[in-house]
Design a protein around this motif. Sequence first.
Motif, PDB file in Angstrom:
ATOM      1  N   THR A 384      88.512  -9.648 -17.279  1.00 19.73           N
ATOM      2  CA  THR A 384      87.493 -10.291 -16.443  1.00 19.73           C
ATOM      3  C   THR A 384      88.092 -10.792 -15.128  1.00 19.73           C
ATOM      4  OG1 THR A 384      86.314 -10.993 -18.442  1.00 19.73           O
ATOM      5  CG2 THR A 384      85.716 -12.092 -16.383  1.00 19.73           C
ATOM      6  N   MET A 385      89.281 -11.405 -15.206  1.00 24.03           N
ATOM      7  CA  MET A 385      89.967 -11.867 -13.995  1.00 24.03           C
ATOM      8  C   MET A 385      90.230 -10.709 -13.045  1.00 24.03           C
ATOM      9  SD  MET A 385      92.606 -14.447 -15.958  1.00 24.03           S
ATOM     10  CE  MET A 385      93.949 -14.047 -14.843  1.00 24.03           C
ATOM     11  N   ILE A 386      90.700  -9.594 -13.590  1.00 25.56           N
ATOM     12  CA  ILE A 386      91.001  -8.410 -12.769  1.00 25.56           C
ATOM     13  C   ILE A 386      89.734  -7.897 -12.094  1.00 25.56           C
ATOM     14  CG2 ILE A 386      91.622  -5.957 -12.911  1.00 25.56           C
ATOM     15  CD1 ILE A 386      93.739  -6.814 -15.024  1.00 25.56           C
ATOM     16  N   LEU A 387      88.663  -7.775 -12.860  1.00 20.85           N
ATOM     17  CA  LEU A 387      87.406  -7.252 -12.302  1.00 20.85           C
ATOM     18  C   LEU A 387      86.880  -8.154 -11.185  1.00 20.85           C
ATOM     19  CD1 LEU A 387      85.700  -6.026 -15.596  1.00 20.85           C
ATOM     20  CD2 LEU A 387      86.407  -4.582 -13.678  1.00 20.85           C
ATOM     21  N   ASN A 388      86.983  -9.477 -11.364  1.00 19.88           N
ATOM     22  CA  ASN A 388      86.530 -10.392 -10.316  1.00 19.88           C
ATOM     23  C   ASN A 388      87.401 -10.299  -9.073  1.00 19.88           C
ATOM     24  OD1 ASN A 388      84.202 -11.647 -11.371  1.00 19.88           O
ATOM     25  ND2 ASN A 388      85.424 -12.970 -12.675  1.00 19.88           N
ATOM     26  N   GLU A 389      88.725 -10.168  -9.261  1.00 27.35           N
ATOM     27  CA  GLU A 389      89.612 -10.081  -8.107  1.00 27.35           C
ATOM     28  C   GLU A 389      89.393  -8.775  -7.341  1.00 27.35           C
ATOM     29  OE1 GLU A 389      93.137 -11.501  -5.780  1.00 27.35           O
ATOM     30  OE2 GLU A 389      91.132 -12.069  -6.407  1.00 27.35           O
ATOM     31  N   VAL A 390      89.083  -7.700  -8.042  1.00 24.77           N
ATOM     32  CA  VAL A 390      88.750  -6.440  -7.357  1.00 24.77           C
ATOM     33  C   VAL A 390      87.437  -6.598  -6.588  1.00 24.77           C
ATOM     34  CG1 VAL A 390      88.151  -4.005  -7.663  1.00 24.77           C
ATOM     35  CG2 VAL A 390      90.036  -4.989  -8.977  1.00 24.77           C
ATOM     36  N   LEU A 391      86.470  -7.290  -7.182  1.00 22.36           N
ATOM     37  CA  LEU A 391      85.207  -7.557  -6.477  1.00 22.36           C
ATOM     38  C   LEU A 391      85.447  -8.370  -5.214  1.00 22.36           C
ATOM     39  CD1 LEU A 391      82.466  -8.510  -9.108  1.00 22.36           C
ATOM     40  CD2 LEU A 391      82.454  -6.560  -7.552  1.00 22.36           C
ATOM     41  N   ARG A 392      86.399  -9.266  -5.267  1.00 19.72           N
ATOM     42  CA  ARG A 392      86.704 -10.080  -4.086  1.00 19.72           C
ATOM     43  C   ARG A 392      87.312  -9.217  -2.978  1.00 19.72           C
ATOM     44  NH1 ARG A 392      90.723 -12.747  -1.505  1.00 19.72           N
ATOM     45  NH2 ARG A 392      92.358 -11.976  -2.910  1.00 19.72           N
ATOM     46  N   LEU A 393      88.308  -8.425  -3.334  1.00 16.04           N
ATOM     47  CA  LEU A 393      89.011  -7.619  -2.331  1.00 16.04           C
ATOM     48  C   LEU A 393      88.208  -6.399  -1.881  1.00 16.04           C
ATOM     49  CD1 LEU A 393      92.595  -7.739  -3.874  1.00 16.04           C
ATOM     50  CD2 LEU A 393      91.888  -8.811  -1.722  1.00 16.04           C
ATOM     51  N   TYR A 394      87.441  -5.807  -2.803  1.00 19.61           N
ATOM     52  CA  TYR A 394      86.701  -4.571  -2.521  1.00 19.61           C
ATOM     53  C   TYR A 394      85.236  -4.714  -2.951  1.00 19.61           C
ATOM     54  CZ  TYR A 394      91.387  -2.513  -2.078  1.00 19.61           C
ATOM     55  OH  TYR A 394      92.681  -2.236  -1.701  1.00 19.61           O
ATOM     56  N   PRO A 395      84.482  -5.632  -2.353  1.00 16.93           N
ATOM     57  CA  PRO A 395      83.076  -5.791  -2.758  1.00 16.93           C
ATOM     58  C   PRO A 395      82.291  -4.511  -2.466  1.00 16.93           C
ATOM     59  CG  PRO A 395      83.498  -6.954  -0.705  1.00 16.93           C
ATOM     60  CD  PRO A 395      84.834  -6.498  -1.224  1.00 16.93           C
ATOM     61  N   PRO A 396      81.525  -3.998  -3.426  1.00 16.87           N
ATOM     62  CA  PRO A 396      80.774  -2.752  -3.190  1.00 16.87           C
ATOM     63  C   PRO A 396      79.867  -2.814  -1.959  1.00 16.87           C
ATOM     64  CG  PRO A 396      80.780  -3.279  -5.524  1.00 16.87           C
ATOM     65  CD  PRO A 396      81.396  -4.452  -4.825  1.00 16.87           C
ATOM     66  N   VAL A 397      79.227  -3.967  -1.743  1.00 21.72           N
ATOM     67  CA  VAL A 397      78.379  -4.160  -0.560  1.00 21.72           C
ATOM     68  C   VAL A 397      79.097  -5.147   0.349  1.00 21.72           C
ATOM     69  CG1 VAL A 397      76.125  -4.911   0.291  1.00 21.72           C
ATOM     70  CG2 VAL A 397      76.300  -3.732  -1.920  1.00 21.72           C
ATOM     71  N   ILE A 398      79.511  -4.702   1.540  1.00 21.10           N
ATOM     72  CA  ILE A 398      80.431  -5.503   2.351  1.00 21.10           C
ATOM     73  C   ILE A 398      79.739  -6.599   3.169  1.00 21.10           C
ATOM     74  CG2 ILE A 398      82.042  -3.575   2.519  1.00 21.10           C
ATOM     75  CD1 ILE A 398      81.158  -3.417   5.549  1.00 21.10           C
ATOM     76  N   ALA A 399      78.414  -6.581   3.236  1.00 23.47           N
ATOM     77  CA  ALA A 399      77.703  -7.618   3.992  1.00 23.47           C
ATOM     78  C   ALA A 399      76.251  -7.663   3.518  1.00 23.47           C
ATOM     79  CB  ALA A 399      77.752  -7.344   5.491  1.00 23.47           C
ATOM     80  N   GLN A 400      75.618  -8.797   3.749  1.00 22.95           N
ATOM     81  CA  GLN A 400      74.187  -8.927   3.475  1.00 22.95           C
ATOM     82  C   GLN A 400      73.469  -9.080   4.812  1.00 22.95           C
ATOM     83  OE1 GLN A 400      72.698 -11.173   0.167  1.00 22.95           O
ATOM     84  NE2 GLN A 400      74.766 -11.531  -0.606  1.00 22.95           N
ATOM     85  N   TYR A 401      72.381  -8.343   4.954  1.00 18.28           N
ATOM     86  CA  TYR A 401      71.644  -8.348   6.214  1.00 18.28           C
ATOM     87  C   TYR A 401      70.254  -8.931   5.990  1.00 18.28           C
ATOM     88  CZ  TYR A 401      75.412  -5.240   7.587  1.00 18.28           C
ATOM     89  OH  TYR A 401      76.651  -4.713   7.841  1.00 18.28           O
ATOM     90  N   LEU A 402      69.878  -9.888   6.831  1.00 24.06           N
ATOM     91  CA  LEU A 402      68.576 -10.542   6.743  1.00 24.06           C
ATOM     92  C   LEU A 402      67.936 -10.572   8.125  1.00 24.06           C
ATOM     93  CD1 LEU A 402      69.607 -13.552   4.455  1.00 24.06           C
ATOM     94  CD2 LEU A 402      68.287 -11.559   3.753  1.00 24.06           C
ATOM     95  N   HIS A 403      66.679 -10.996   8.150  1.00 21.11           N
ATOM     96  CA  HIS A 403      65.927 -11.084   9.409  1.00 21.11           C
ATOM     97  C   HIS A 403      65.154 -12.392   9.400  1.00 21.11           C
ATOM     98  CE1 HIS A 403      63.892  -9.451  12.981  1.00 21.11           C
ATOM     99  NE2 HIS A 403      62.781  -9.979  12.499  1.00 21.11           N
ATOM    100  N   ALA A 404      65.169 -13.103  10.521  1.00 25.81           N
ATOM    101  CA  ALA A 404      64.406 -14.347  10.644  1.00 25.81           C
ATOM    102  C   ALA A 404      63.000 -14.011  11.117  1.00 25.81           C
ATOM    103  CB  ALA A 404      65.096 -15.292  11.631  1.00 25.81           C
ATOM    104  N   TYR A 405      62.016 -14.226  10.230  1.00 22.40           N
ATOM    105  CA  TYR A 405      60.637 -13.906  10.587  1.00 22.40           C
ATOM    106  C   TYR A 405      59.921 -15.103  11.210  1.00 22.40           C
ATOM    107  CZ  TYR A 405      61.076  -9.398   8.322  1.00 22.40           C
ATOM    108  OH  TYR A 405      61.472  -8.120   7.998  1.00 22.40           O
ATOM    109  N   ASN A 406      60.529 -16.290  11.078  1.00 23.81           N
ATOM    110  CA  ASN A 406      60.021 -17.493  11.729  1.00 23.81           C
ATOM    111  C   ASN A 406      61.211 -18.303  12.231  1.00 23.81           C
ATOM    112  OD1 ASN A 406      56.979 -17.562  11.076  1.00 23.81           O
ATOM    113  ND2 ASN A 406      57.895 -17.209   9.076  1.00 23.81           N
ATOM    114  N   GLU A 407      60.977 -19.112  13.253  1.00 29.27           N
ATOM    115  CA  GLU A 407      62.054 -19.978  13.745  1.00 29.27           C
ATOM    116  C   GLU A 407      62.483 -20.935  12.629  1.00 29.27           C
ATOM    117  OE1 GLU A 407      61.992 -23.649  16.647  1.00 29.27           O
ATOM    118  OE2 GLU A 407      61.946 -21.779  17.836  1.00 29.27           O
ATOM    119  N   THR A 408      63.789 -21.046  12.416  1.00 27.33           N
ATOM    120  CA  THR A 408      64.309 -21.840  11.307  1.00 27.33           C
ATOM    121  C   THR A 408      65.560 -22.585  11.731  1.00 27.33           C
ATOM    122  OG1 THR A 408      63.564 -20.047   9.844  1.00 27.33           O
ATOM    123  CG2 THR A 408      64.927 -21.760   8.858  1.00 27.33           C
TER     124      THR A 408
END
Length: 523
Positions: A384-408
């Motif tokens: 489990t430790m190994i799998l989490n550390e690989v997720l940290r170094l090599y996350p399958p999705v490298i960024a999350q993209y969002l859009h502001a539909y209202n001023e916030t």
Amino acid sequence: METLSYVLNFLALSSLFLLLYGVAKALYTIWLRPKWLERNLKRQGIRGTPYNPLVGDMKEFVRLITEAWSKPLSLTHQIVPRVDPFTLTTVQKYGSISMCWMGTTPRLIIKDPELIKQILSNKLGHFSKPPISPLIRVLNRSGLTILDGEDWARHRRIINPAFHLERLKEMVPAFTVSCGKMIEEWKKMVNEQGTCEADMWIELQKLTADVISRAAFGSSYEEGKKIFELQKELIKLTLEAMQGIYIPGFRFVPTRKNRRRTKLDKEITSMLRKIIENKMDSMKTGRTKVDDLLGLLLQSSNQNSLPEHASGNKSPGMTLEEVIEECKQFYLAGQETTSTWLTWTVIVLAIHPEWQEKARQEVLELCGKKQPDFECISHLKIVTMILNEVLRLYPPVIAQYLHAYNETKIGHITIPAGVDLNLPTLLIHHDHELWGEDAEEFKPDRFAEGVAKACKEQLAFFPFGWGPRTCIGQSFAMTEAKFALTMILQHFSWELSPSYAHTPYTVMTLQPQHGAQISLHQL
């Protein structure tokens, strides 16, 4: 003649008005609105690249990734400069909250865990997925990751029971049968010395497609597998189209590839409809057990269509078309990301044989050589430790993209409507201030006390997202990854092949650009 003159004058004035309206709208879209948004953000102290009309930073983005992806890395985990050079360069130059341009839309890069936490909690509901390209919609029109608002909440409520712990335990046969089949195929490939070379990127894509086919469709597994093969071809054609300049309406032009995409889409939808209708019929007559994702989805959807106890109002289930789209989503979200994760795990353990041996000793101590079960898997701490550390170094999705539909207002900044957000998972996972000077080293011990205590910041590790839209298949993916890695460790040791080149790059997910060639040794 007077009437004709009046008509001609009216048409001329109408044409002039439409021309002026078109020019004004183009001026607003291409210049006035972007400059107003830029001024708004700069007034708050946010720095970034200057606005370049229409194209934004696309030219520089393409130049940087073309250069970065042209040569391999040494065997290092310092992958950010190769994988996402544009975001890295922008943050280094302008700060952890900085601005760049995607065409005429400003994009805020936010590399601050506290602000990310507020954004992903989305208490006001003003942030959502950016407008989806019509090319992407052919892959999934109304799946959970595409939807927003009430439709998203309804789908999430219906799908959620299928991923509860007790349901995961029922899917263990899908994991073990698929992994066992892969192990036997590898054994047939070995030579007299008990070794063989295999591309793990190809092998593990086959494995995860096999797993999700069995887990999603049960007895209709072979039909499900055929659907996923067609969907893989559709993804490839769609990505090819997205790499060129997008011309509105061009996807309807009957070119060879456009016709093929349309045919694949219709064929996939038709095959899924048939499987789902057959499943519904067999569930009504009691001829089948509800022990796969499709059955659980249909069962939960039917339950949600019953009147609620308190109010008596009906909470609608899913339509047949919605179920079809969620089945497509099983593949998009459940196959590609897990195969990526497992591939990098195998590569990393080839680079670090001491951790490969530690994991193997744990597996043999707890599971022996017998087929692992859910109880055994749940006690694997080192794995489990190994799998989490690989997720940290090599996350399958490298960024999350969002859009502001209202001023916030978020923290000390006000984000105007119309701005895109980039939450750079990869950069945060490699951040020295958050993880220490050894942030780009492989150290599974970070996770010895669990994810919560791995880093001083609560949201410095979010490979599956965070908040209400955390990936619903997180437990499914972790369970699948544990079973696969455990069974590989039981039967094989491995090292990098001389032909392997360390080339992480992104095509939807973080992948090895030139494959993952491994030398396997049967134990």
